[in-house]
Design an enzyme around this catalytic site. Structure first.
Site: not given
Length: 256
Positions: A146, A159
């Site tokens: 990501s 995350y």
């Protein structure tokens, strides 16, 4: 008979979103597909049917990649059915929404769960598949990371940190597994899938997307197919590329 003569890819977390789009893209490129899922059996079976409609074989494989035993079983399932593993796409991942400004919003259990899947699970899946990938003329691993790995933003700090760890692991394994296996990562920004609906209602999600589109230099946001196409390119065409973390975010990282 074991094997079809076609290349074989394992896609973890393949029941929806980027994973499902990736499985479908590889099937369209002539790969037999192993679609891993943990909870979304219906989604995995549905995308397997769509893959078969493209003239390849597709099977589903239940397993939580946080379990090393499950990772070994997923790899073994691929080899038992197709006799080979040529590519691995580590897409499975989890998060828990927690505002970065609220340090009490995440606890040790949240970090442990997110890292057990996103980082340890990715590593375990690579370890399980590596002996078979080394036998392939292709030997490709693509990790779905990501742009949170670079920005530190996203659904939670845990995350973002897990995705930073994936990028670091991608670099290290690209060195240690060369020349037999190439290891790359894709780092999407916000992707228009159902993923974000877990922390948005329908109205706020629509407003959120509109704001992102307005801010992006390309005046768009990526869809799951855009990410899948990049994963397939890194696997099938970018044969001299390894150790790369490719940002796909319609230019949002430019900070316009």
């Amino acid at each position: 008979m074991v094997g079809t003569g076609r290349k074989c890819v394992i896609v973890t977390g393949g029941g929806s979103g980027i994973g499902a789009a990736t499985a479908f893209a590889f099937a369209g490129a002539g790969y037999d597909v192993v679609i891993n899922y943990n909870r979304n059996r219906d989604g995995a079976e549905a995308i397997a049917d769509r893959c078969r409609d493209q003239g390849v074989e597709a099977i589903t494989a239940l397993g939580d990649i946080a379990s090393d035993e499950a990772c070994l079983l997923i790899a073994d399932t691929a080899v038992q059915r197709f006799g080979r593993i040529d590519a691995l796409v580590n897409n499975a991942g989890v998060t828990r929404y927690a505002a970065a400004s609220d340090l009490d919003a995440s606890n040790a259990a949240d970090f442990e769960h997110i890292f057990s899947v996103n980082v340890t699970g990715t590593y375990q899946m690579i370890r399980a598949a590596t002996p078979h990938l080394k036998k392939s003329d292709l030997g490709s691993i693509v990790n779905v990371s990501s742009d949170s790995a670079f920005s530190g933003s996203g659904s939670s700090l845990a995350y973002a940190a897990s995705k930073g760890a994936i990028n670091t692991m991608t670099l290290g394994l690209a060195r240690s597994l060369a020349p037999a296996i190439r290891v790359n990562a894709v780092c999407p920004g916000f992707v228009d899938t159902t993923w974000a609906l877990s922390w948005h209602d329908e109205n706020s999600y629509k407003a959120f997307k509109e704001n992102l589109i307005s801010a992006a230099p390309l005046k768009s946001i990526p869809g799951a197919t855009d990410i899948a196409d990049a994963i397939l390119w890194l696997t099938d065409h970018a044969t001299k590329v390894t150790g790369q973390c490719l940002v796909i975010d319609s230019g949002m990282h430019l900070g316009v």
